[in-house]
Design a protein around this motif. Structure first.
Motif, short mmCIF file in Angstrom:
data_model
loop_
_atom_site.label_atom_id
_atom_site.label_comp_id
_atom_site.label_asym_id
_atom_site.label_seq_id
_atom_site.Cartn_x
_atom_site.Cartn_y
_atom_site.Cartn_z
N ALA A 124 0.87 -1.19 0.00
CA ALA A 124 0.00 0.00 0.00
C ALA A 124 0.90 1.22 0.00
CB ALA A 124 -0.88 -0.01 1.25
N LYS A 125 0.74 2.07 -1.03
CA LYS A 125 1.62 3.24 -1.13
C LYS A 125 1.04 4.39 -0.32
CE LYS A 125 4.15 5.38 -4.40
NZ LYS A 125 4.25 5.96 -5.74
N THR A 126 1.07 4.21 0.99
CA THR A 126 0.45 5.19 1.89
C THR A 126 1.44 6.25 2.35
OG1 THR A 126 0.88 3.55 3.60
CG2 THR A 126 -1.38 3.68 2.79
N GLY A 127 2.71 6.12 1.98
CA GLY A 127 3.72 7.10 2.40
C GLY A 127 4.38 6.72 3.72
N ASN A 128 5.44 7.47 4.00
CA ASN A 128 6.20 7.23 5.23
C ASN A 128 6.34 8.56 5.96
OD1 ASN A 128 9.59 6.70 6.16
ND2 ASN A 128 7.81 5.73 7.08
N LEU A 129 5.96 8.58 7.23
CA LEU A 129 6.07 9.82 8.01
C LEU A 129 7.21 9.69 9.02
CD1 LEU A 129 5.11 12.57 8.94
CD2 LEU A 129 3.32 11.45 10.27
N ARG A 130 8.19 10.58 8.88
CA ARG A 130 9.31 10.58 9.82
C ARG A 130 8.99 11.62 10.89
NH1 ARG A 130 13.68 8.43 11.12
NH2 ARG A 130 15.72 9.42 11.17
N CYS A 131 8.92 11.18 12.14
CA CYS A 131 8.44 12.03 13.22
C CYS A 131 9.61 12.51 14.08
CB CYS A 131 7.47 11.25 14.10
SG CYS A 131 6.14 10.46 13.20
N ALA A 132 9.70 13.83 14.29
CA ALA A 132 10.81 14.40 15.06
C ALA A 132 10.52 14.29 16.55
CB ALA A 132 11.01 15.85 14.66
N HIS A 133 11.47 13.73 17.32
CA HIS A 133 11.20 13.55 18.75
C HIS A 133 11.51 14.80 19.55
CE1 HIS A 133 15.53 12.73 18.77
NE2 HIS A 133 15.52 12.84 20.08
N ASN A 134 12.14 15.81 18.94
CA ASN A 134 12.33 17.09 19.63
C ASN A 134 12.57 18.20 18.58
OD1 ASN A 134 15.01 16.91 18.87
ND2 ASN A 134 15.70 16.15 20.87
N ALA A 135 12.70 19.43 19.07
CA ALA A 135 12.81 20.58 18.15
C ALA A 135 14.09 20.50 17.32
CB ALA A 135 12.77 21.88 18.95
N LEU A 179 6.65 14.06 5.67
CA LEU A 179 5.93 12.98 5.01
C LEU A 179 6.52 12.74 3.63
CD1 LEU A 179 3.49 11.04 4.85
CD2 LEU A 179 2.12 12.97 4.03
N ASN A 180 6.92 11.51 3.38
CA ASN A 180 7.44 11.12 2.06
C ASN A 180 6.36 10.31 1.36
OD1 ASN A 180 8.68 10.00 -0.13
ND2 ASN A 180 10.36 9.03 1.00
N SER A 181 5.84 10.84 0.25
CA SER A 181 4.71 10.15 -0.38
C SER A 181 5.17 8.98 -1.27
CB SER A 181 3.89 11.14 -1.21
OG SER A 181 4.75 11.78 -2.12
#
Ligand SMILES: Cc1cc2nc3c(=O)[nH]c(=O)nc-3n(C[C@H](O)[C@H](O)[C@H](O)COP(=O)(O)OP(=O)(O)OC[C@H]3O[C@@H](n4cnc5c(N)ncnc54)[C@H](O)[C@@H]3O)c2cc1C
Length: 431
Positions: A124-135, A179-181
């Protein structure tokens, strides 16, 4: 040979039946012999078939026994080294080539699934979200996304602020994300089994439960021996990655990788309405801590994974740490039982990049995906075959003259433990 117990993973429990394959016995000939039936070896075999050659894969256990049957199933274009760092140290053109190869890798998985009819892989080409754990991590992600967009013209990345990331994940833990689509999720073992079926349908052979004990240069090519048989071939591809310590036949790769144990857990099935607010777009999600963690949905469960440490077996404490981390990020899962726990070995390299090349004119290697190999191993398996038949694909920074041995190899276990401890400490204090 003593059989190893396969990981009791959710993937094994939910997989389509494995193709029936025999162990090697007697002597067999092939154009290309391949050691290892993960994505690298299977994809090399498919490329051999396209080139009109007969491949034979020898697998110590079963198709997908290694990382290819145990991973998180997040399919992405990414490397562990940022493209801006590559551009800084090796020039923009080289970084652009690496970016292109990342996208080629994603396209390769899509093409396999479509052209070989591997629908059971559930890509499923739903994308990948890289989440930052701090500023600080968000600033680094933002800078990287800007470089990738402006310098490489790659429009697949979009910046998300804190509120959007909270909506996307269902967690208040993140400062923002990217977000990388051009990415997605897959059932990793079904993908491996689908590739294996295509190899056999194309006229290749795969032998399971056959540990290659010795690989010798013979006058007319290569000879591999197992306890019950042998394979003679003109060319050889070593595709054993993080599992290269099973015999001395693959020691050239073993000496070039640091195997990191990576663990995964799965929740029990959750009520459908949970996913209205928890990962509602069912993407692949990863976060920026040094001891990286990632999560995704599969059917009605949440999967949560993370890096462990150097270790020969599963560790109860690693699973407990993972469960605690998951419940910290998603407090609403505090009382949800975990039903599956498994782990596998990721192959890290000294410079955090994959390595591919020719060890001699008849032998190619490809390994060291550093935990992001679903797409890249699929692509580099093809390129390993091309190298060993004399083609010259442009492999950017991944092309090596030989597997680059880890210096002070015997020290790697204590060294990894020290580094892991330090990383865990920095993550804990929020650095
Ligand atoms: C827990 C975990 C989670 C991961 N999550 C992700 C993710 O979400 N996304 C992503 O992109 N990547 C992920 N990865 C990494 C990815 O799975 C690997 O990079 C990829 O599967 C490597 O494929 P491979 O074919 O090179 O090696 P493997 O799949 O490890 O295959 C190597 C095979 O070689 C066989 N072998 C070894 N020695 C011999 C011998 N002497 N004779 C015969 N056979 C032999 C082994 O039995 C094994 O089956 C993860 C890895 C792990 C462990």
């Amino acid at each position: 040979m003593q059989r190893m117990t396969p990981a009791p993973s959710l993937w094994r429990e939910t997989a389509t039946p494995a193709p029936p394959l025999k162990a090697l016995s007697g002597s067999v000939t092939a154009d290309v012999a391949i050691v290892g039936a993960g994505y690298t070896g299977l994809s090399a075999a498919l490329r051999a078939i396209e080139a009109g050659l007969k491949p034979v894969i020898i697998e110590a256990e079963e198709v997908g026994f290694g990382a290819s049957g145990r991973n998180g199933g997040v399919v992405s274009t990414k490397y562990r080294v940022s493209l801006s760092d590559m551009a800084r140290h090796h020039g923009v053109e080289t970084a652009k080539r690496m970016s292109r190869l990342g996208h080629d890798a994603m396209d390769c998985v899509e093409r396999y699934v479509e052209e070989l009819g591997i629908q059971q892989a559930g890509l499923a080409k739903t994308g990948n979200l890289r989440c930052a754990h701090n500023a600080q991590a968000l600033a680094a992600l933002t800078g990287e996304a800007r470089t990738v967009r402006e310098t490489f013209g790659d429009q697949s990345l979009r910046l998300l602020d804190r509120a959007e990331t909270a909506f996307e994940t269902g967690s208040q833990d993140f400062a923002g994300g990217v977000l990388n689509s051009h990415a997605g999720v897959i059932h990793p073992l079904n993908y491996a089994r689908g590739l294996a079926r295509a190899v056999v349908a194309g006229g290749g052979e795969i032998f399971e439960r056959s540990l290659v004990e010795q690989a010798k240069q013979a006058p007319a090519g290569i000879e591999l021996t197992t306890s019950r048989g042998s394979v003679r071939a003109e060319r050889l591809i070593v595709a054993t990655n993080g599992y290269s310590n099973l015999s001395s036949a693959t020691s050239m790769v073993r000496q070039a990788v640091i195997p990191f144990r990576s663990a995964m857990i799965a929740t029990q099935p959750l009520p459908p309405e949970t996913f209205n607010s928890l990962v509602p777009h069912a993407r692949g999600y990863s976060e920026t801590r040094r001891m990286m963690r990632w999560f995704r949905r599969i059917d009605d469960r949440l999967l949560f994974g993370g890096r462990g440490a150097f270790g020969k077996t599963d560790s109860a404490s690693a699973f407990t740490a993972l469960e605690t981390a998951m419940k910290g990020i998603f407090p609403k899962l505090a009382d949800v039982p975990i039903t599956h726990r498994w782990s596998g070995l990721v192959a890290m390299t000294m410079d955090s990049l994959p390595q591919i090349g020719l060890a001699n004119p008849r032998t190619a290697f490809s390994f060291g995906y550093n935990g992001t190999g679903v797409a890249m191993a699929s692509l580099l398996g093809r390129h390993a075959l091309e190298l060993v038949i004399g083609e010259k694909p442009d492999l950017g920074l991944m092309r090596r003259d030989r597997p680059e041995a880890i210096p002070f190899y015997f020290l790697r276990e204590p060294a990894v433990r020290t580094v892991v401890g330090w990383y865990q400490f920095l993550d804990k204090i929020g650095r």
